[in-house]
Design a protein around this motif. Structure first.
Motif, PDB file in Angstrom:
ATOM      1  N   LYS A  22      81.050   9.863  64.183  1.00  0.00           N
ATOM      2  CA  LYS A  22      82.098  10.884  64.728  1.00  0.00           C
ATOM      3  C   LYS A  22      81.891  11.089  66.441  1.00  0.00           C
ATOM      4  O   LYS A  22      82.667  11.720  67.081  1.00  0.00           O
ATOM      5  CB  LYS A  22      81.819  11.917  64.422  1.00  0.00           C
ATOM      6  N   ASN A  23      80.328  10.309  66.294  1.00  0.00           N
ATOM      7  CA  ASN A  23      79.815  10.696  68.127  1.00  0.00           C
ATOM      8  C   ASN A  23      80.255   9.248  69.395  1.00  0.00           C
ATOM      9  O   ASN A  23      79.584   9.364  69.681  1.00  0.00           O
ATOM     10  CB  ASN A  23      78.105  10.741  68.270  1.00  0.00           C
ATOM     11  N   PHE A  24      80.602   7.986  68.139  1.00  0.00           N
ATOM     12  CA  PHE A  24      81.136   7.136  69.096  1.00  0.00           C
ATOM     13  C   PHE A  24      82.490   7.617  69.597  1.00  0.00           C
ATOM     14  O   PHE A  24      82.666   8.756  69.411  1.00  0.00           O
ATOM     15  CB  PHE A  24      81.728   5.873  68.035  1.00  0.00           C
ATOM     16  N   ASN A  25      82.409   7.180  70.625  1.00  0.00           N
ATOM     17  CA  ASN A  25      83.779   7.712  71.903  1.00  0.00           C
ATOM     18  C   ASN A  25      84.791   6.991  71.387  1.00  0.00           C
ATOM     19  O   ASN A  25      84.241   6.050  70.627  1.00  0.00           O
ATOM     20  CB  ASN A  25      83.136   7.312  73.591  1.00  0.00           C
ATOM     21  N   GLN A  26      86.450   7.513  71.857  1.00  0.00           N
ATOM     22  CA  GLN A  26      87.819   6.923  70.987  1.00  0.00           C
ATOM     23  C   GLN A  26      87.922   5.659  71.307  1.00  0.00           C
ATOM     24  O   GLN A  26      87.722   4.981  70.263  1.00  0.00           O
ATOM     25  CB  GLN A  26      88.037   7.866  71.680  1.00  0.00           C
ATOM     26  N   LEU A  27      87.001   5.360  72.336  1.00  0.00           N
ATOM     27  CA  LEU A  27      87.257   3.626  72.574  1.00  0.00           C
ATOM     28  C   LEU A  27      86.794   3.337  71.733  1.00  0.00           C
ATOM     29  O   LEU A  27      87.223   2.166  71.046  1.00  0.00           O
ATOM     30  CB  LEU A  27      87.026   3.059  73.724  1.00  0.00           C
ATOM     31  N   TRP A  28      85.408   3.374  71.018  1.00  0.00           N
ATOM     32  CA  TRP A  28      84.545   2.838  70.295  1.00  0.00           C
ATOM     33  C   TRP A  28      85.220   2.927  69.011  1.00  0.00           C
ATOM     34  O   TRP A  28      85.759   1.709  68.398  1.00  0.00           O
ATOM     35  CB  TRP A  28      83.395   3.213  69.816  1.00  0.00           C
ATOM     36  N   ARG A  29      85.945   4.249  68.037  1.00  0.00           N
ATOM     37  CA  ARG A  29      86.456   3.809  67.437  1.00  0.00           C
ATOM     38  C   ARG A  29      87.537   3.331  67.243  1.00  0.00           C
ATOM     39  O   ARG A  29      87.835   2.536  66.317  1.00  0.00           O
ATOM     40  CB  ARG A  29      86.477   5.814  67.435  1.00  0.00           C
ATOM     41  N   ARG A  30      88.898   3.859  68.165  1.00  0.00           N
ATOM     42  CA  ARG A  30      89.918   2.475  68.299  1.00  0.00           C
ATOM     43  C   ARG A  30      89.257   0.991  68.025  1.00  0.00           C
ATOM     44  O   ARG A  30      89.909   0.921  67.398  1.00  0.00           O
ATOM     45  CB  ARG A  30      90.369   3.152  69.813  1.00  0.00           C
ATOM     46  N   ASN A  31      88.535   1.210  68.888  1.00  0.00           N
ATOM     47  CA  ASN A  31      88.435  -0.618  68.922  1.00  0.00           C
ATOM     48  C   ASN A  31      87.804  -1.401  67.219  1.00  0.00           C
ATOM     49  O   ASN A  31      88.482  -1.815  67.175  1.00  0.00           O
ATOM     50  CB  ASN A  31      87.229  -1.085  69.882  1.00  0.00           C
ATOM     51  N   ILE A  32      86.827  -0.220  66.834  1.00  0.00           N
ATOM     52  CA  ILE A  32      86.172  -0.497  65.071  1.00  0.00           C
ATOM     53  C   ILE A  32      87.614  -0.555  64.362  1.00  0.00           C
ATOM     54  O   ILE A  32      88.331  -1.686  63.324  1.00  0.00           O
ATOM     55  CB  ILE A  32      85.742   1.039  64.783  1.00  0.00           C
ATOM     56  N   LYS A  33      88.435   0.857  64.886  1.00  0.00           N
ATOM     57  CA  LYS A  33      89.780   0.220  63.545  1.00  0.00           C
ATOM     58  C   LYS A  33      90.902  -1.118  63.869  1.00  0.00           C
ATOM     59  O   LYS A  33      91.197  -1.564  63.139  1.00  0.00           O
ATOM     60  CB  LYS A  33      90.341   2.004  63.799  1.00  0.00           C
ATOM     61  N   LYS A  34      90.987  -1.039  65.703  1.00  0.00           N
ATOM     62  CA  LYS A  34      91.610  -2.078  65.554  1.00  0.00           C
ATOM     63  C   LYS A  34      91.393  -3.620  65.292  1.00  0.00           C
ATOM     64  O   LYS A  34      91.834  -4.633  64.543  1.00  0.00           O
ATOM     65  CB  LYS A  34      91.784  -2.403  67.229  1.00  0.00           C
ATOM     66  N   ALA A  35      90.015  -3.587  65.441  1.00  0.00           N
ATOM     67  CA  ALA A  35      89.310  -5.032  64.594  1.00  0.00           C
ATOM     68  C   ALA A  35      89.716  -4.714  63.220  1.00  0.00           C
ATOM     69  O   ALA A  35      90.082  -6.134  62.644  1.00  0.00           O
ATOM     70  CB  ALA A  35      87.098  -5.042  64.769  1.00  0.00           C
TER      71      ALA A  35
END
Length: 373
Positions: free
Chosen positions: A191-204
């Motif tokens: 949850k502490n990751f920024n939005q971009l990181w969370r989005r990138n993890i999801k994308k991968a």
């Protein structure tokens, strides 16, 4: 406490490190085998009353060209009680011993953190045009005892290296980025990751990127990606033999000391990383990536897997290693801090490396020699 210092065996050294919650990976006995071009020695501090070992240090000795005198280097060490009121009683015997061993200069890196900045504070600093360096931002945490340590060292005659100073050493970063894991759930970390990181993890994940662990036989593939990275980022890569030696030395000492990860898609490796473990401290050590497939965000996926594995190992901190203290967007290292800040962790500033010239003339000669290289 009265202390004595003496050379100890690797077994004694390792047993002491294993008794601690954590220590730097550069202070385990096997690190001496990784740095094969240096001579090495393990030192132990003992409480005279009880005979118990209360500190240890890995010393690397590098010979000066043409003469039998050495630079003695304790990377991220020694592992002692840095906040002891009698710090000189720990360090004076060490200097006397190293001088006896033929050292003309001593370099050490106290594993003492002075300041920490939360990711939110750094983000605020990046957005503020008046802020150029990490130091321009008010720290979220300051360790007053660290300033006392620095004062004591200066009074003893230790000199702070300019940005790490010269010397033969692989000069260690003064600023690092860490994700604290103690007393937090994985959900909180994510949850502490920024939005971009969370989005990138999801994308991968959506794109079918999978992260796998490799072994010794995969180091050639690691080297291929690492050399691509070296060309792209303009640095001189270490040879394959270095990583093979690192793997053999560290994992012989402890089978879980070094790990290798690959992020791949459709059977093609897109990025890779090495990870080191000592007690509760885990480091992301080296990273590499291909020029292709970056749009699938393999590096984010790999970091998230490494963080989860660190958590499963019971780690208290996941350490993303060095960052520059520059927050200037035109700085070539700015992308690095930006990437790491996205994890929502903390920047930490260490006391930096310190030098003690045992022979001022040779120490000066070394400085001149290093500055001309």
């Amino acid at each position: 406490m009265s202390l004595t210092l003496r050379t100890i065996s690797r077994e004694q050294h390792l047993a002491y490190i294993q008794s601690l919650p954590a220590a730097s990976h550069m202070q385990v006995p096997a690190w001496a085998d990784v740095k094969a071009e240096w001579r090495s020695e393990s030192l132990g501090w003992f409480d005279e009353r009880t005979g118990e070992m209360v500190g240890a240090g890995l010393v690397l000795y590098r010979q000066l060209p043409k003469i039998k005198r050495y630079l003695a280097y304790l990377p991220e060490g020694p592992v002692i009680n840095w906040y002891a009121p009698n710090l000189d009683e720990w360090l004076q015997p060490m200097l006397a011993h190293l001088k006896q061993q033929g050292a003309f200069s001593v370099k050490m890196g106290p594993p003492v953190i002075i300041r920490r900045w939360e990711a939110t504070s750094i983000k605020g600093g990046i957005q503020n045009p008046d802020v150029k360096r990490l130091r321009d931002i008010e720290a979220d945490f300051i360790e007053p005892r660290a300033f006392e340590v620095a004062d004591k060292l200066r009074r003893m005659g230790w000199q702070q290296g300019e940005d790490g100073g010269a010397g033969f050493g692989d000069v260690q970063p003064r600023y690092v980025f860490q994700v604290p894991l103690a007393n937090r759930s994985l959900e909180e970390v994510h949850k502490n990751f920024n939005q971009l990181w969370r989005r990138n993890i999801k994308k991968a994940e959506k794109e079918g990127v999978e992260v796998v662990q490799g072994g010794y036989h995969d180091l050639e593939e690691w080297q291929r990606l690492y050399e691509i990275t070296a060309i792209r980022d303009h640095f001189r890569p270490r040879p394959l033999s270095y990583f093979q030696r690192m793997w053999s030395a560290l994992n012989t000492e402890d089978p879980n000391r070094m790990r290798l990860y690959f992020a791949r898609r459709g059977g093609v490796n897109l990025s890779a990383a090495t990870m080191l473990v000592v007690g509760g401290h885990v480091w992301y050590s080296y990273g590499a990536s291909d020029n292709i497939g970056r749009e699938f965000r393999p590096s984010n996926a790999m970091q998230w897997r490494m963080l989860r594995d660190s958590y499963a190992l019971g780690a208290t901190v996941y350490d993303l290693r060095g960052i520059s203290d520059s927050l200037d967007e035109t700085d070539h290292l700015f992308g690095l801090i930006q990437f790491k800040v996205g994890t929502g962790g903390q920047a930490a500033e260490y006391l930096g490396e310190w030098d003690f010239p045992l022979n001022k003339l040779l120490h000066k000669a070394l400085d001149i020699y290093m500055s001309r290289r």
